[in-house]
Design an enzyme around this catalytic site. Structure first.
Site, PDB file in Angstrom:
ATOM      1  N   HIS A  44     -44.642  -1.239  17.117  1.00  0.00           N
ATOM      2  CA  HIS A  44     -45.365   0.085  17.217  1.00  0.00           C
ATOM      3  C   HIS A  44     -44.913   1.019  18.511  1.00  0.00           C
ATOM      4  CE1 HIS A  44     -48.858   3.058  16.715  1.00  0.00           C
ATOM      5  NE2 HIS A  44     -48.884   2.751  18.300  1.00  0.00           N
ATOM      6  N   ALA A  95       3.128  -0.656  -5.429  1.00  0.00           N
ATOM      7  CA  ALA A  95       3.885  -1.784  -6.272  1.00  0.00           C
ATOM      8  C   ALA A  95       3.300  -1.853  -7.687  1.00  0.00           C
ATOM      9  CB  ALA A  95       3.509  -2.945  -5.579  1.00  0.00           C
ATOM     10  N   TYR A 132     -23.872  10.136  -5.145  1.00  0.00           N
ATOM     11  CA  TYR A 132     -23.817   9.862  -3.735  1.00  0.00           C
ATOM     12  C   TYR A 132     -23.333  10.993  -3.281  1.00  0.00           C
ATOM     13  CZ  TYR A 132     -25.023   4.781  -3.804  1.00  0.00           C
ATOM     14  OH  TYR A 132     -25.413   3.595  -3.825  1.00  0.00           O
ATOM     15  N   ILE A 133     -21.742  11.396  -3.612  1.00  0.00           N
ATOM     16  CA  ILE A 133     -21.041  12.164  -3.061  1.00  0.00           C
ATOM     17  C   ILE A 133     -21.466  13.504  -2.873  1.00  0.00           C
ATOM     18  CG2 ILE A 133     -18.535  13.112  -2.940  1.00  0.00           C
ATOM     19  CD1 ILE A 133     -17.748  10.436  -3.918  1.00  0.00           C
ATOM     20  N   GLU A 169     -43.020   0.645  10.933  1.00  0.00           N
ATOM     21  CA  GLU A 169     -44.305   0.045  10.802  1.00  0.00           C
ATOM     22  C   GLU A 169     -45.125  -0.026   9.343  1.00  0.00           C
ATOM     23  OE1 GLU A 169     -47.430   0.706  13.847  1.00  0.00           O
ATOM     24  OE2 GLU A 169     -46.158   2.405  14.360  1.00  0.00           O
ATOM     25  N   CYS A 185     -12.673   4.107   1.835  1.00  0.00           N
ATOM     26  CA  CYS A 185     -13.740   3.961   2.787  1.00  0.00           C
ATOM     27  C   CYS A 185     -13.289   4.482   4.122  1.00  0.00           C
ATOM     28  CB  CYS A 185     -14.184   2.453   2.834  1.00  0.00           C
ATOM     29  SG  CYS A 185     -15.479   2.339   4.184  1.00  0.00           S
ATOM     30  N   GLY A 198     -24.638  14.835  -9.176  1.00  0.00           N
ATOM     31  CA  GLY A 198     -25.810  14.493  -8.638  1.00  0.00           C
ATOM     32  C   GLY A 198     -25.784  13.290  -8.249  1.00  0.00           C
ATOM     33  N   GLU A 255     -24.273  13.940  -0.567  1.00  0.00           N
ATOM     34  CA  GLU A 255     -24.027  13.943   0.885  1.00  0.00           C
ATOM     35  C   GLU A 255     -23.251  15.039   1.434  1.00  0.00           C
ATOM     36  OE1 GLU A 255     -24.090   9.040   1.386  1.00  0.00           O
ATOM     37  OE2 GLU A 255     -22.055  10.092   0.918  1.00  0.00           O
ATOM     38  N   TYR A 313      -6.804  -1.968  11.027  1.00  0.00           N
ATOM     39  CA  TYR A 313      -6.439  -2.728   9.963  1.00  0.00           C
ATOM     40  C   TYR A 313      -5.102  -2.978   9.796  1.00  0.00           C
ATOM     41  CZ  TYR A 313     -10.764  -1.677   7.036  1.00  0.00           C
ATOM     42  OH  TYR A 313     -12.172  -1.664   6.685  1.00  0.00           O
ATOM     43  N   CYS A 345     -16.398   6.797   3.349  1.00  0.00           N
ATOM     44  CA  CYS A 345     -17.525   6.186   3.957  1.00  0.00           C
ATOM     45  C   CYS A 345     -17.460   6.781   5.679  1.00  0.00           C
ATOM     46  CB  CYS A 345     -17.745   4.799   4.049  1.00  0.00           C
ATOM     47  SG  CYS A 345     -17.603   4.237   2.578  1.00  0.00           S
ATOM     48  N   LYS A 353     -16.984  10.568   6.342  1.00  0.00           N
ATOM     49  CA  LYS A 353     -18.098  11.040   5.611  1.00  0.00           C
ATOM     50  C   LYS A 353     -19.240  11.141   6.701  1.00  0.00           C
ATOM     51  CE  LYS A 353     -21.244   8.695   4.175  1.00  0.00           C
ATOM     52  NZ  LYS A 353     -21.077   7.934   2.734  1.00  0.00           N
ATOM     53  N   GLY A 388     -18.251  11.379 -10.169  1.00  0.00           N
ATOM     54  CA  GLY A 388     -17.826   9.731 -10.410  1.00  0.00           C
ATOM     55  C   GLY A 388     -16.342   9.522 -10.262  1.00  0.00           C
ATOM     56  N   THR A 440     -18.101  -0.390  -0.625  1.00  0.00           N
ATOM     57  CA  THR A 440     -17.115  -1.200   0.080  1.00  0.00           C
ATOM     58  C   THR A 440     -17.526  -2.450   0.592  1.00  0.00           C
ATOM     59  OG1 THR A 440     -16.500   0.958   1.414  1.00  0.00           O
ATOM     60  CG2 THR A 440     -16.156  -0.933   2.465  1.00  0.00           C
ATOM     61  N   GLU A 499       0.798  -1.308  -0.069  1.00  0.00           N
ATOM     62  CA  GLU A 499      -0.243  -0.108   0.014  1.00  0.00           C
ATOM     63  C   GLU A 499       1.016   1.207  -0.077  1.00  0.00           C
ATOM     64  OE1 GLU A 499      -3.587   1.027  -0.130  1.00  0.00           O
ATOM     65  OE2 GLU A 499      -2.092   2.871   0.028  1.00  0.00           O
TER      66      GLU A 499
END
Ligand code: NDP
Length: 462
Positions: free
Chosen positions: A439, A115, A180-181, A444, A43, A178, A184, A99, A48, A51, A265, A314, A35
């Site tokens: 209820h 890598a 998700y990102i 419901e 994420c 327009g 939000e 992680y 995610c 956010k 995107g 994710t 990495e």
């Protein structure tokens, strides 16, 4: 041990890569994971998780307002952006540590470097210049924000990456997109007191969602004070003499703001990855096409997650990684199941959805029953907030199978998770009808809509 240095070499330490590396190492395989930035991927580091923390922060001003109706007097309030960002960063550091430790505990070798592929079984570790070999290679490098280079002045704009680290909260922000990102972040910034304008090229925001969700959210956002411009795009961004940004739109407007966020995107992160050298074919956007078992065009090389551009979520990347482990190491070829994926948009109000929209279902089935409820949630009665909840169930009239459920309102994401189980199990509207209500809850309503609001026959509402 084989003639290779590793059984599995994973490129990319995001959700998919980390899961595959951890599971394979836990099975006693010799695994390395490279990495170049931070473990956790989009994420955890810049997606995610941060956010959602910002979403929570942005909801407090409404909580303070709503409190009055319940008898509370809230004193003077103030908000400090640097405190939020510092606390958020601390949490992200903690998660990144988890992680890493998960990988170490499982016995995977962590390589903090970029890598690149050099062949079907070989990888160059950039930081050391060393080439290593592996029986299998997994590409899990994810995606990156589309920088929209065709837009003059795009270099003055930010993406969601930078939005998480702004030195100060802007007074005004313009957001392009327009999806998700865009949606939000428009709600996050508006909730934090920023004058917010969203500009979208299409007729209505969130093009892949059910019409009722799209229109309902649009109306709710405008009611809160977010300006939404549809059928419009930015044509040029420039910096004015006063230091602020000026955005020229296709409708001839000139909008001024402190930041312009592009959320148009995400592109697969495959540039310079050595795919050609290894013989891995790519698609038109640079994505890596794979077969039903996540195998690329090269037998020893697999790919999971956003880089394959199947479904950019994710949990999907994690699921694909887990299927790959079944296929490679348990002798059970398992192909990822991309059907009926529940998802949420953390807008305010939220959208929670699973299955087909009404439009999509009407293209695939002859006759639909649509059950639809629009109501004021109980909390809004005393708070006085003019917020509506919309719930919609799309049913195949022929066999009563529930094809899709769509919810706009508080905790819609939480509801979508549970509905995901029901729909995955193939439940019918009759199963909904014979389920006892909880209820008093908002959900419901989902089990008390006994008669269809309308029917759709051959694509026409009747
Ligand atoms: P999306 O694909 O959701 O939305 C992209 C938006 O940009 C669309 O509205 C699209 O319009 C518009 N667009 C694309 N190209 C252009 C262009 N050249 N000019 C003008 N508008 C354009 O992407 P996002 O960037 O919002 O998010 C990326 C991915 O990340 C999502 O697909 C999602 O899977 C994932 N994500 C998931 C979240 C969640 O689960 N809650 C949260 C955030 C991201 P049109 O609709 O017309 O194509």
């Amino acid at each position: 041990m084989t003639e290779f240095d590793y059984d599995l070499f994973v490129i990319g330490g995001g959700s998919g890569g980390v899961r595959a590396a951890r599971l394979a190492a836990g099975l006693g395989k010799k695994v390395a994971i490279a990495e170049e930035y931070r473990f956790g991927g989009t994420c955890v580091i810049r997606g995610c998780v941060p956010k959602k923390l910002l979403v929570y922060a942005s909801q407090f001003h409404e909580h303070f307002e709503d409190a009055h109706g319940f008898g509370w007097s809230v004193g003077e309030t103030s908000f400090d952006w640097p405190t939020l960002i510092a606390n958020k960063d601390r949490e992200i550091d903690r998660l990144e540590g988890l992680y890493r430790r998960g990988l170490e505990n499982a016995g995977a070798e962590i390589i903090a470097s970029r890598a690149e592929l050099t062949g079907p079984n070989s990888v160059l570790i950039k930081s050391t210049g060393k080439t290593v070999t592996a029986k299998h290679i997994l590409i899990a490098v994810g995606g990156r924000a589309n920088p929209h280079p065709a837009l003059p002045g795009h270099e003055l704009c930010i993406s969601s990456n930078e939005a998480f680290h702004l030195a100060e909260l802007p007074k005004a922000i313009l957001i392009a997109g327009g999806g998700y990102i865009a949606v939000e972040f428009a709600n996050i910034f508006h909730g934090l007191g920023v004058e917010t304008t969203l500009i979208y090229r299409g007729k209505e925001i969130l093009s892949r969602f059910d019409q009722d969700m799209r229109r309902g959210l649009h109306a709710a956002m405008e009611e809160k004070g977010i300006r939404i411009l549809c059928h419009e795009v930015f044509e040029k961004i420039e910096r004015g003499a006063d230091g602020r940004l000026k955005a020229h739109t296709s409708a001839g407007k000139m909008l001024a703001a402190d930041q312009v966020l592009l959320a148009l995107g995400r592109d697969p992160n495959t540039d310079g990855l050595g795919l050609e050298a290894a013989g891995v074919k790519t698609g038109i956007k640079g994505e890596i096409p794979v077969d039903a078992y996540s195998r690329t065009t090269v037998e020893s090389i697999y790919a999971v997650g956003d880089v394959t551009d199947r479904v950019q979520l994710t949990p999907v990347a994690i699921h694909e990684a887990m299927c790959l482990i079944e296929t490679l190491y348990h002798g059970r070829p398992t192909s990822p199941d991309h059907d009926m994926i529940a998802t949420a948009v953390f807008s305010q109000p939220e959208i929670g959805t699973v299955g087909l929209s009404e439009d999509e279902a009407s293209r695939r089935f002859d006759e639909l029953e649509i059950y639809r409820a629009e109501f004021r949630p109980m909390k809004a009665t005393l708070s006085g907030r003019a917020e509506k909840m919309i719930m919609k169930i799309v049913v195949n009239a022929q066999d009563r199978k529930v094809l899709g459920v769509h919810i706009l309102g508080h905790e819609a994401g939480e509801m979508a998770q549970l509905l995901g189980i029901a729909l995955k199990a193939g439940c019918t509207k009759d199963d909904f009808d014979r389920t006892m209500a909880v209820h008093p809850t908002a959900s419901e309503e989902l089990v008390t809509m006994y008669t269809p609001s309308y029917r759709v026959k051959a694509g026409e509402r009747v």
